[in-house]
Design a protein around this motif. Structure first.
Motif, PDB file in Angstrom:
ATOM      1  N   LEU A 267     -31.590  39.220 100.587  1.00  0.00           N
ATOM      2  CA  LEU A 267     -31.367  40.408 101.404  1.00  0.00           C
ATOM      3  C   LEU A 267     -30.895  39.998 102.794  1.00  0.00           C
ATOM      4  CD1 LEU A 267     -31.669  43.477 102.107  1.00  0.00           C
ATOM      5  CD2 LEU A 267     -34.062  42.975 102.679  1.00  0.00           C
ATOM      6  N   SER A 268     -29.827  40.625 103.253  1.00  0.00           N
ATOM      7  CA  SER A 268     -29.357  40.418 104.621  1.00  0.00           C
ATOM      8  C   SER A 268     -29.098  41.769 105.263  1.00  0.00           C
ATOM      9  CB  SER A 268     -28.075  39.571 104.648  1.00  0.00           C
ATOM     10  OG  SER A 268     -27.034  40.214 103.929  1.00  0.00           O
ATOM     11  N   ALA A 269     -29.233  41.833 106.580  1.00  0.00           N
ATOM     12  CA  ALA A 269     -28.985  43.082 107.303  1.00  0.00           C
ATOM     13  C   ALA A 269     -28.469  42.755 108.689  1.00  0.00           C
ATOM     14  CB  ALA A 269     -30.255  43.927 107.395  1.00  0.00           C
ATOM     15  N   ARG A 270     -27.712  43.697 109.239  1.00  0.00           N
ATOM     16  CA  ARG A 270     -27.098  43.502 110.556  1.00  0.00           C
ATOM     17  C   ARG A 270     -27.107  44.835 111.290  1.00  0.00           C
ATOM     18  NH1 ARG A 270     -21.749  40.279 109.973  1.00  0.00           N
ATOM     19  NH2 ARG A 270     -23.326  38.711 109.442  1.00  0.00           N
ATOM     20  N   VAL A 271     -27.549  44.833 112.538  1.00  0.00           N
ATOM     21  CA  VAL A 271     -27.559  46.021 113.385  1.00  0.00           C
ATOM     22  C   VAL A 271     -26.544  45.813 114.502  1.00  0.00           C
ATOM     23  CG1 VAL A 271     -28.927  47.453 114.956  1.00  0.00           C
ATOM     24  CG2 VAL A 271     -29.968  46.545 112.863  1.00  0.00           C
ATOM     25  N   TYR A 272     -25.744  46.859 114.772  1.00  0.00           N
ATOM     26  CA  TYR A 272     -24.659  46.772 115.743  1.00  0.00           C
ATOM     27  C   TYR A 272     -24.898  47.691 116.939  1.00  0.00           C
ATOM     28  CZ  TYR A 272     -21.871  44.734 111.920  1.00  0.00           C
ATOM     29  OH  TYR A 272     -21.395  43.942 110.902  1.00  0.00           O
ATOM     30  N   SER A 273     -24.362  47.300 118.072  1.00  0.00           N
ATOM     31  CA  SER A 273     -24.224  48.232 119.186  1.00  0.00           C
ATOM     32  C   SER A 273     -23.005  49.097 118.912  1.00  0.00           C
ATOM     33  CB  SER A 273     -24.020  47.478 120.500  1.00  0.00           C
ATOM     34  OG  SER A 273     -23.491  48.357 121.488  1.00  0.00           O
ATOM     35  N   PRO A 274     -23.160  50.435 118.897  1.00  0.00           N
ATOM     36  CA  PRO A 274     -22.007  51.291 118.616  1.00  0.00           C
ATOM     37  C   PRO A 274     -20.953  51.252 119.708  1.00  0.00           C
ATOM     38  CG  PRO A 274     -23.912  52.620 119.217  1.00  0.00           C
ATOM     39  CD  PRO A 274     -24.397  51.211 119.078  1.00  0.00           C
ATOM     40  N   GLU A 275     -21.337  50.872 120.924  1.00  0.00           N
ATOM     41  CA  GLU A 275     -20.381  50.847 122.031  1.00  0.00           C
ATOM     42  C   GLU A 275     -19.564  49.564 122.064  1.00  0.00           C
ATOM     43  OE1 GLU A 275     -23.665  51.582 122.594  1.00  0.00           O
ATOM     44  OE2 GLU A 275     -23.377  53.765 122.693  1.00  0.00           O
ATOM     45  N   THR A 276     -20.200  48.427 121.818  1.00  0.00           N
ATOM     46  CA  THR A 276     -19.529  47.144 122.017  1.00  0.00           C
ATOM     47  C   THR A 276     -19.295  46.356 120.739  1.00  0.00           C
ATOM     48  OG1 THR A 276     -21.597  45.910 122.306  1.00  0.00           O
ATOM     49  CG2 THR A 276     -20.657  46.994 124.261  1.00  0.00           C
ATOM     50  N   GLY A 277     -20.033  46.688 119.674  1.00  0.00           N
ATOM     51  CA  GLY A 277     -19.952  45.894 118.467  1.00  0.00           C
ATOM     52  C   GLY A 277     -20.856  44.672 118.483  1.00  0.00           C
TER      53      GLY A 277
END
Length: 321
Positions: A267-277
């Motif tokens: 299992l892998s997961a990634r969370v992003y900043s919606p403004e900057t990526g």
């Protein structure tokens, strides 16, 4: 055969081409297993009729509510959801009785003149309605213009390639789910598949949830049990557990992917900043035989790691889980 046995099984579905296509596949499978006819019952949802953005409507769960209400009211016997649209909170009186084998979980780029994402010129207009995809585009190609996009799959394709219904081709590209394009027979428009490793997709993407009332019995329940694909369920449950444990909404800027290989769940997961990526990532693996709750255990490890890295500060994770 008695009247009750020969009565059609009613499968509730949204009326979009994609919903009808995936519902018909499930209907055919149920009919083959039960020997009973299955009829599709179209249901209009608020998400189908509203012109507002998904975020302002509370996320993609708006497509689910009306279909579930029809199921609980007895207007149909079974419904089909795209799993990436399904809230992670269980619904009283309903159960996901089957998750058929998952289709392609990747995103796909549809572009004018078959230009790949990395070769699109600076300033090109790329359409998406997904906060996750917007963040991924900002990270990978910050000079692109990202345009908010709504409408069914054919409408979105038409914004790039034009169509006979008069949709203006005002975008250079759109990003869509590869599985949806395959299910409506539009693989021909795919310019590029975006690899999961560098471009993780929504939890549950490519998978379907077949939902019934919790008290459903008889041939329908037996048919759905035989349709359930165990590896898909474990993988998707772990992805969706990441959403739930982060208390994130279905439209959060988060990608996750899981698979089973050699008796292990990865299992892998990634969370992003919606403004900057900007992003934070985590990945864990465990042996299925080492725990009775592999999906929950893997997700708990990933979420703990993401939170330690500042995922909650990086992105707005609140919403309807």
């Amino acid at each position: 055969m008695s009247g009750a046995e020969s009565a059609p099984i009613r499968l509730g579905t949204r009326g979009s081409a994609l919903a009808l296509a995936q519902s018909q596949r499930v209907a055919d499978s149920i009919a083959a297993r039960t020997g009973q006819p299955v009829e599709l019952v179209p249901i209009t949802t608020h998400g189908d009729t509203s012109t507002a953005s998904l975020a302002s409507m509370g996320g993609v769960g708006v497509f689910v509510a009306a279909v579930r209400e029809a199921l609980l009211a007895g207007d149909c016997d079974v419904v089909v959801h795209s799993l990436k649209d399904l809230p992670t909170t269980p619904h009283d009186g309903l159960v996901v009785a089957a998750m058929p084998k998952r289709a392609d979980a990747r995103d796909a780029l549809v572009s004018r003149d078959a230009v790949t994402l990395d070769l699109l010129p600076d300033g090109a207009k790329v359409g998406t309605g997904s906060p996750r995809r917007r963040a991924q585009l900002r990270r990978r190609r910050p000079a692109l213009q990202i345009v908010d996009l709504r409408g069914n799959v054919d409408t979105r394709i038409g914004r790039v390639l034009g169509d006979k219904e008069g949709v203006d081709a005002d975008l250079d590209a759109v990003v869509l789910a590869a599985a949806g394009l395959e299910r409506i027979g539009r693989e021909d428009v795919i310019t590029e598949h975006l690899g999961i490793d560098g471009w993780p997709t929504a939890p549950g993407q490519g998978a379907l949830a077949v939902e019934t009332r919790a008290d459903a019995r008889g041939p329908l329940r037996s048919a759905l049990k035989s349709m359930d694909h165990h590896a898909t369920r474990v993988a998707v449950d772990s992805e969706r557990a990441v959403l739930r444990l982060l208390e994130a909404g279905c439209s959060a800027p988060l990608g996750a992917h899981a698979f089973i290989d050699g008796g292990m769940l990865f299992l892998s997961a990634r969370v992003y900043s919606p403004e900057t990526g900007e992003r934070v990532s985590s990945a864990h693996a465990l042996y299925l035989e080492d725990t009775k709750t592999p999906a929950e255990d893997a997700a708990a490890r990933v979420v703990e790691d993401l939170l330690k890295q500042g995922a909650a500060e990086l992105a707005p994770l609140g919403g309807t889980p």
